[in-house]
Enzyme design. Structure first.
Site, PDB file in Angstrom:
ATOM      1  N   ILE A 119      -6.733  -8.819 -18.518  1.00 22.12           N
ATOM      2  CA  ILE A 119      -6.634  -9.752 -19.638  1.00 22.12           C
ATOM      3  C   ILE A 119      -6.603  -9.011 -20.975  1.00 22.12           C
ATOM      4  CG2 ILE A 119      -9.150 -10.110 -19.719  1.00 22.12           C
ATOM      5  CD1 ILE A 119      -8.455 -13.102 -20.490  1.00 22.12           C
ATOM      6  N   CYS A 120      -5.872  -9.576 -21.910  1.00 20.99           N
ATOM      7  CA  CYS A 120      -5.816  -9.151 -23.300  1.00 20.99           C
ATOM      8  C   CYS A 120      -5.206  -7.750 -23.436  1.00 20.99           C
ATOM      9  CB  CYS A 120      -7.196  -9.271 -23.933  1.00 20.99           C
ATOM     10  SG  CYS A 120      -7.184  -9.448 -25.727  1.00 20.99           S
ATOM     11  N   HIS A 121      -5.986  -6.752 -23.822  1.00 16.38           N
ATOM     12  CA  HIS A 121      -5.493  -5.373 -23.966  1.00 16.38           C
ATOM     13  C   HIS A 121      -5.562  -4.581 -22.665  1.00 16.38           C
ATOM     14  CE1 HIS A 121      -6.106  -6.383 -28.204  1.00 16.38           C
ATOM     15  NE2 HIS A 121      -5.268  -5.408 -28.490  1.00 16.38           N
TER      16      HIS A 121
END
Length: 186
Positions: A108-110
């Site tokens: 998730i995300c980065h």
């Protein structure tokens, strides 16, 4: 449903707290075991964006077993966490081996930076924090701006707002894997 053992792989600092604790709690609430792994082991520092939030104990990656010991891998985000983690050759190799195993990998995300570094996004459809779009595309991935994308064994989401969909997809993949194991054994 059989109990699953889920690896959460993080650096020792810079982990976005909610991106670790939300799927972690969901995994444990579903009756599975969550294990926090980091390159060095010891204290892992969680943050609420840029503010220090809490610490958790982690097991050193080399002491935490191998891919065969786990049913899924979760890669939480936070800018500093995956950026640091992708410089650790053992963490990159663990991620690549997990992808090759066909077991669920959720980032998730980065965190998809780890997938880029592990050279496992070529030909895969995924999402992330928007600033990773060029990195993913340069690595051969098909980046899309969607809340949650499941491409085979790979589950990705953009940011903490996507955690409900991300966690749901993770649990579905884990439960499908444990149900398949039960079918094969029975």
């Amino acid at each position: 449903m059989t109990e699953a053992k889920i690896a959460f792989l993080v650096a020792n600092e810079g982990i976005e707290r909610v991106e670790l604790t939300t799927p972690w709690d969901a995994v444990e609430d579903a009756g599975h075991t969550a294990v926090l792994l980091s390159p060095k082991g010891g204290e892992a520092k969680l943050f609420d964006h840029l503010d220090a939030a809490e610490t958790r104990d982690s097991t050193a990656l080399g002491e935490g077993g191998s891919v065969e010991d786990y049913d899924a891998l979760v890669l939480p985000g936070g800018v500093a966490n995956p950026d640091s983690l992708r410089t650790d050759p053992d963490a990159v190799a663990f991620t690549a081996a997990f992808m090759a195993s066909g077991k669920p990998v959720a980032a998730i995300c980065h965190a998809p930076w780890m997938l880029v570094e592990a050279d496992v996004v070529d030909g895969r459809r995924l999402t992330s924090w928007p600033s990773l779009k060029t990195d993913i595309r340069n690595a051969g991935g098909d980046w899309q701006d969607e809340r949650c994308i499941v491409d085979g064994n790979l589950i990705t989401s953009r940011n903490p707002d996507d955690l409900p969909a991300f966690t749901s997809a993770l649990l579905e993949a884990i439960n499908h894997g444990t149900d398949s194991a039960e079918s094969a054994a029975g």
